[in-house]
Write an enzyme that holds these catalytic residues in place. Structure first.
Site, mmCIF file in Angstrom:
data_model
loop_
_atom_site.group_PDB
_atom_site.id
_atom_site.type_symbol
_atom_site.label_atom_id
_atom_site.label_comp_id
_atom_site.label_asym_id
_atom_site.label_seq_id
_atom_site.Cartn_x
_atom_site.Cartn_y
_atom_site.Cartn_z
ATOM 1 N N HIS A 44 -3.078 6.854 2.644
ATOM 2 C CA HIS A 44 -3.600 5.580 2.155
ATOM 3 C C HIS A 44 -4.985 5.339 2.757
ATOM 4 C CE1 HIS A 44 -4.165 1.497 1.161
ATOM 5 N NE2 HIS A 44 -3.833 1.012 2.337
ATOM 6 N N CYS A 64 0.813 -1.216 0.000
ATOM 7 C CA CYS A 64 0.000 0.000 0.000
ATOM 8 C C CYS A 64 0.852 1.275 0.000
ATOM 9 C CB CYS A 64 -0.944 -0.001 1.188
ATOM 10 S SG CYS A 64 -1.909 -1.511 1.292
ATOM 11 N N ASN A 111 -10.289 -0.346 0.276
ATOM 12 C CA ASN A 111 -8.830 -0.231 0.295
ATOM 13 C C ASN A 111 -8.298 -0.764 -1.038
ATOM 14 O OD1 ASN A 111 -6.097 -0.700 0.622
ATOM 15 N ND2 ASN A 111 -6.288 -1.552 2.698
HETATM 16 O O1 UT7 Z 1 -3.780 -1.718 3.407
HETATM 17 C C1 UT7 Z 1 -3.109 -2.401 4.389
HETATM 18 C C2 UT7 Z 1 -3.356 -1.781 5.665
HETATM 19 N N1 UT7 Z 1 -4.439 -2.449 6.342
HETATM 20 C C3 UT7 Z 1 -5.054 -1.861 7.334
HETATM 21 O O2 UT7 Z 1 -4.789 -0.734 7.625
HETATM 22 C C4 UT7 Z 1 -6.033 -2.653 8.147
HETATM 23 C C5 UT7 Z 1 -5.876 -2.310 9.599
HETATM 24 N N2 UT7 Z 1 -6.815 -3.014 10.467
HETATM 25 C C6 UT7 Z 1 -8.122 -2.693 10.502
HETATM 26 O O3 UT7 Z 1 -8.569 -1.794 9.816
HETATM 27 C C7 UT7 Z 1 -9.003 -3.422 11.494
HETATM 28 O O4 UT7 Z 1 -8.189 -4.222 12.336
HETATM 29 C C8 UT7 Z 1 -10.076 -4.309 10.813
HETATM 30 C C9 UT7 Z 1 -11.112 -3.409 10.174
HETATM 31 C C10 UT7 Z 1 -9.411 -5.182 9.777
HETATM 32 C C11 UT7 Z 1 -10.759 -5.176 11.855
HETATM 33 O O5 UT7 Z 1 -11.344 -4.381 12.867
HETATM 34 P P1 UT7 Z 1 -11.118 -4.766 14.402
HETATM 35 O O6 UT7 Z 1 -11.853 -3.776 15.196
HETATM 36 O O7 UT7 Z 1 -9.632 -4.873 14.627
HETATM 37 O O8 UT7 Z 1 -11.846 -6.168 14.489
HETATM 38 P P2 UT7 Z 1 -11.282 -7.569 15.011
HETATM 39 O O9 UT7 Z 1 -10.399 -8.175 13.982
HETATM 40 O O10 UT7 Z 1 -10.732 -7.395 16.397
HETATM 41 O O11 UT7 Z 1 -12.597 -8.410 15.117
HETATM 42 C C12 UT7 Z 1 -13.624 -8.080 16.077
HETATM 43 C C13 UT7 Z 1 -14.785 -9.010 15.894
HETATM 44 C C14 UT7 Z 1 -14.393 -10.487 15.853
HETATM 45 O O12 UT7 Z 1 -15.435 -11.227 16.486
HETATM 46 P P3 UT7 Z 1 -15.270 -11.733 18.004
HETATM 47 O O13 UT7 Z 1 -14.049 -12.597 17.999
HETATM 48 O O14 UT7 Z 1 -15.100 -10.491 18.823
HETATM 49 O O15 UT7 Z 1 -16.561 -12.440 18.249
HETATM 50 C C15 UT7 Z 1 -14.383 -10.826 14.393
HETATM 51 O O16 UT7 Z 1 -14.628 -12.192 14.139
HETATM 52 O O17 UT7 Z 1 -15.416 -8.753 14.633
HETATM 53 C C16 UT7 Z 1 -15.524 -9.982 13.900
HETATM 54 N N3 UT7 Z 1 -15.441 -9.676 12.484
HETATM 55 C C17 UT7 Z 1 -16.515 -9.358 11.734
HETATM 56 N N4 UT7 Z 1 -17.814 -9.276 12.021
HETATM 57 C C18 UT7 Z 1 -18.662 -8.914 11.025
HETATM 58 C C19 UT7 Z 1 -14.330 -9.613 11.695
HETATM 59 N N5 UT7 Z 1 -14.671 -9.287 10.454
HETATM 60 C C20 UT7 Z 1 -16.012 -9.108 10.449
HETATM 61 C C21 UT7 Z 1 -16.941 -8.737 9.450
HETATM 62 N N6 UT7 Z 1 -18.239 -8.658 9.784
HETATM 63 N N7 UT7 Z 1 -16.574 -8.463 8.179
#
Ligand code: UT7
Length: 316
Positions: free
Chosen positions: A239, A114, A269
């Protein structure tokens, strides 16, 4: 070393709009989760008639037209991508041929995920200083839809396809500062050259932490190097991974949010394409023009970060 400025921008949107609701029919997710966690509402995927190469070509063609230069005067071509169909030929070589650019110029791909477009700007500056040519073409292009694991809801809702391009010009005087780096790490991976089509995998929270470290680090380093302040700069184009990342950094830096454009709601993204697409939209909206001072900031797989501070110009 002479400085460079950006004198033309172009972009290409993929044809198929995919909403959060559309994805909720494929994986267990919903619009509320995706939009509140990321700011993404739609992304665009290539149609059957499109691919990374058609998007890169269209963005480049638009940038050449916007700059008003003769394509025979282009003295280097760099394409930032992680999603070309081939490791070789590079995407840049394919686009060189399709555009009918000269053969006696350096043409290569850059892989810094990215951060790739900004790395490619820095490479273009080095190449133009080396070969004495006036103009360079820099493209950021991705077809991430083909790298998505549509059973992994933590990644497949985040990414989209798109391309952005810029014509850069070697200048006397002007403004140019850069701050590039990398940490080394496997937090975001796409396997290459294997027998199986690989998919994006990402440790989201680790990358989130990295991103909120990398953006202020780049911004502050560029202000320190240039002796400018945020008041002197027209836009800081980050980005477009996640709205919360940008908002967090704006708060941390106590910065004016109107200087941080966001368009991930429309495109998701798009990795190396996100910064040039955002810059192109800002130019089309008249929010930046020749004479504007612009900071471009990227972060992503590698883990890489990259920032440049430069001026927009014209072909004169
Ligand atoms: O371009 C490269 C750079 N990339 C980035 O900058 C990405 C950086 N990271 C992020 O933007 C965030 O970490 C994400 C948006 C990817 C994820 O958000 P988060 O707040 O860190 O969520 P998480 O991974 O901690 O997941 C929280 C919960 C989980 O459920 P439990 O374990 O709490 O029950 C996941 O299973 O959300 C769940 N989850 C979803 N639920 C509904 C993960 N993906 C989804 C989804 N829909 N699409």
């Amino acid at each position: 070393m002479k400085n460079i400025e950006i004198i033309g921008c172009g972009m290409a949107k993929a044809g198929k709009v995919v909403s959060n609701d559309d994805l909720s029919k494929i994986v267990e997710t919903n619009d509320e989760w995706i939009s509140t966690r990321t700011g993404i509402r739609n992304r665009r995927f290539c149609t059957e008639d499109e691919d990374a190469y058609t998007l890169a070509f269209d963005a480049a063609d638009n940038a050449i037209e916007d700059a008003g230069i003769d394509k025979a005067d282009i003295g280097c071509l760099i394409c930032a991508t992680i999603s070309g169909e081939y490791i070789t030929p590079s995407m840049a070589c394919v686009i060189q041929k399709r555009l009918g650019l000269r053969e006696d110029i350096p043409v290569l791909d850059v892989n810094a995920a990215c951060s790739g477009f900004i790395y490619a700007i820095e490479v273009a500056r080095g190449l133009l200083n080396g070969n004495g040519e006036k103009y360079g073409l820099v493209i950021g292009c991705e077809q991430l839809s083909k790298l998505l694991d549509m059973t992994d809801r933590s990644t497949c809702v985040l990414f989209g396809d798109g391309a952005g391009a810029a014509i850069v010009k070697l200048t006397e005087g002007g403004l140019y500062e850069s701050f590039l780096g990398a940490r080394g790490g496997y937090e975001i991976t796409v396997e290459g050259a294997g027998p199986v089509r690989s998919k994006i995998s990402m440790e989201g929270q680790e990358v989130f932490k990295f991103a909120t470290f990398a953006i202020p680090k780049c911004v502050n380093a560029l202000f320190e190097k240039s002796k400018l302040t945020i008041e002197d700069v027209d836009q800081i184009v980050c980005h477009q991974a996640n709205e919360r990342i940008i908002d967090h950094c704006v708060r941390k830096m106590k910065a004016d949010p109107s200087k941080f454009y966001k368009n991930m709601d429309k495109y998701g993204n798009t990795s190396a394409a996100s910064v040039p697409m955002a810059l192109c939209e800002l130019k089309q909206m008249g929010k930046v023009q020749a004479g504007s001072k612009v900071m471009l900031v990227g972060f992503g797989g590698g883990l890489t970060w990259a920032g440049v501070l430069l001026r927009l110009g014209d072909r004169s």
